[in-house]
Design an enzyme around this catalytic site. Structure first.
Site, PDB file in Angstrom:
ATOM      1  N   LYS A 196       0.863  -1.181   0.000  1.00 12.93           N
ATOM      2  CA  LYS A 196       0.000   0.000   0.000  1.00 12.93           C
ATOM      3  C   LYS A 196       0.901   1.232   0.000  1.00 12.93           C
ATOM      4  O   LYS A 196       1.711   1.430   0.909  1.00 12.93           O
ATOM      5  CB  LYS A 196      -0.900   0.001   1.233  1.00 12.93           C
ATOM      6  CG  LYS A 196      -1.786   1.238   1.296  1.00 12.93           C
ATOM      7  CD  LYS A 196      -2.770   1.179   2.441  1.00 12.93           C
ATOM      8  CE  LYS A 196      -3.594   2.448   2.515  1.00 12.93           C
ATOM      9  NZ  LYS A 196      -4.539   2.438   3.618  1.00 12.93           N
ATOM     10  N   LYS A 249      -2.057  -1.512  -3.900  1.00 10.12           N
ATOM     11  CA  LYS A 249      -2.934  -0.353  -3.854  1.00 10.12           C
ATOM     12  C   LYS A 249      -2.108   0.928  -3.909  1.00 10.12           C
ATOM     13  O   LYS A 249      -1.127   1.026  -3.178  1.00 10.12           O
ATOM     14  CB  LYS A 249      -3.725  -0.408  -2.549  1.00 10.12           C
ATOM     15  CG  LYS A 249      -4.611   0.773  -2.314  1.00 10.12           C
ATOM     16  CD  LYS A 249      -5.192   0.681  -0.947  1.00 10.12           C
ATOM     17  CE  LYS A 249      -5.945   1.973  -0.693  1.00 10.12           C
ATOM     18  NZ  LYS A 249      -6.422   2.084   0.632  1.00 10.12           N
TER      19      LYS A 249
HETATM   20  C1  PBG Z   1      -7.442   3.515   5.412  1.00  7.24           C
HETATM   21  C2  PBG Z   1      -7.699   3.412   3.966  1.00  7.24           C
HETATM   22  C3  PBG Z   1      -7.499   4.355   2.951  1.00  7.24           C
HETATM   23  C4  PBG Z   1      -8.006   3.795   1.775  1.00  7.24           C
HETATM   24  C5  PBG Z   1      -8.448   2.511   2.095  1.00  7.24           C
HETATM   25  N1  PBG Z   1      -8.223   2.292   3.453  1.00  7.24           N
HETATM   26  C6  PBG Z   1      -6.995   5.736   3.004  1.00  7.24           C
HETATM   27  C7  PBG Z   1      -5.630   6.026   3.421  1.00  7.24           C
HETATM   28  O1  PBG Z   1      -4.772   5.163   3.612  1.00  7.24           O
HETATM   29  O2  PBG Z   1      -5.387   7.241   3.607  1.00  7.24           O
HETATM   30  C8  PBG Z   1      -8.074   4.439   0.424  1.00  7.24           C
HETATM   31  C9  PBG Z   1      -9.161   3.960  -0.471  1.00  7.24           C
HETATM   32  C10 PBG Z   1      -9.445   4.827  -1.645  1.00  7.24           C
HETATM   33  O3  PBG Z   1      -8.801   5.863  -1.884  1.00  7.24           O
HETATM   34  O4  PBG Z   1     -10.366   4.462  -2.387  1.00  7.24           O
HETATM   35  N2  PBG Z   1      -6.143   3.554   5.815  1.00  7.24           N
END
Ligand code: PBG
Length: 327
Positions: A196, A249
């Site tokens: 991520k 992601k």
């Molecule tokens: C929580 C989380 C996030 C997303 C999914 N889980 C945001 C982040 O890490 O700031 C992003 C999902 C999206 O942008 O569609 N940590």
């Protein structure tokens, strides 16, 4: 080796039937997951301004949306909660009476067949908006693990079918696996947000989930977009710790990572087609600059072709309609 004019690549492109016959990549609604936002603060559903077509639901109305999703053929949802109260330790994330715990019970009661996956992360629940607990302005890793494991367990106890940790703390998959196993949930799979990235494509989501960090950014725990080999280490560690599905992601700007992970490991790969990727297409389509359906399907096919088995996308309900019409 034979060349033109013996070889003509256009022969198998002549008709739709031939093109379909030789097509290498296919989208199936069976492998889509649809994110759902559930807010404790609202009295009725509310559109999210930064994500056209996506709403925040209430604990009761989310069941209507879930039924619609299930009837479209989408097998799974990924839940995000917006609590009424936030604090330094995100306590609403792991209480029995939390927004997600209540929503899971409603969903399992009214739409039992739908696979309920929950996002496990503290950022929506902490008043500082970070994904772990803070001491001396540092996001503490090991202290956060305890809370994340507690959160995952409370989701599963409420009836969640799968948990998806997205916090990017070190060691969280192992801790969550141990906690679930010790409490009789050895059959519950973990989908790890393994690679991520600290991405600006999450902008619209943070608006939707009210989870923007109140100071600093997420670069001390989420990955640096410049790194690819590091993603393989992250994935490898999550596999060792017990992940059943690994995720990359965002998706669009990280298709090389999806491909590398798919080639290196033999477990299912998920890709999260995130909020910014969705909103870019929506905004350009609203302006009449692109064909929404064609561009969205092209991107999703690209994610599949790169190697994703599972796609998490805000487009899922539209994809279900588009695939039905065979376009
Ligand atoms: C929580 C989380 C996030 C997303 C999914 N889980 C945001 C982040 O890490 O700031 C992003 C999902 C999206 O942008 O569609 N940590």
């Amino acid at each position: 080796m034979t060349f033109f004019p013996t070889v003509r690549m256009r022969r198998t492109r002549q008709t739709k039937i031939l093109r379909n016959l030789v097509s290498e990549t296919h989208l199936s609604i069976d492998q889509f997951i649809y994110p759902l936002f559930i807010s404790e603060e609202l009295a009725k559903p509310q559109e999210i301004a930064t994500m056209p077509g996506i709403k925040q639901w209430t604990i009761t109305t989310v069941t209507e949306e879930a039924k619609r999703i299930y009837n479209l053929g989408i097998p799974a949802v990924l839940l995000f909660g917006i609590p009424q109260k936030k604090d330094a330790f995100g306590s609403q994330a792991y209480t029995k009476t939390g927004v997600i715990q209540k929503a899971i019970k409603q969903l399992k009661k009214h739409c039992p067949e739908l696979l309920v996956i929950t996002d496990v992360c503290l950022c929506e629940y902490t008043n500082h908006g970070h994904c772990g607990v803070i001491q001396n302005t540092f996001i503490q890793n090991d202290q956060s693990l305890k809370l994340l494991a507690k959160m995952a367990l409370s989701h599963v106890q409420a009836g969640a079918d799968m948990v998806a940790p997205s916090d990017m703390m070190d060691g969280r998959i192992g801790d969550i696996r141990k906690t679930l196993d010790a409490n009789g949930f050895s059959q519950t799979p973990i989908m790890a947000y393994s690679a991520k990235y600290a991405s600006s494509f999450y902008g619209p989501f943070r608006e939707a989930a009210q989870s923007a960090p109140q100071f600093g950014d997420r670069k001390t725990y989420q990955m640096d977009p410049r790194n690819a080999r590091e993603a393989l280490r992250e994935v490898e560690l999550d596999i060792i710790e017990g992940a059943d599905i690994v995720m990359v992601k965002p998706a669009m700007a990280y298709m090389d990572i999806i491909q590398k992970v798919k080639q290196a490991y033999n477990l299912p790969v998920a890709a999260y087609n995130v909020s910014g990727e969705y909103s870019l297409i929506k905004a350009a389509a609203q302006k009449g600059w692109i064909d929404e359906r064609k561009v969205a399907l092209e991107v999703l096919i690209g994610i599949k072709r790169a190697g994703a088995d599972i796609i998490i996308s805000y487009f899922a309900p539209q994809v279900a309609e588009w695939l039905k019409k065979d376009v």
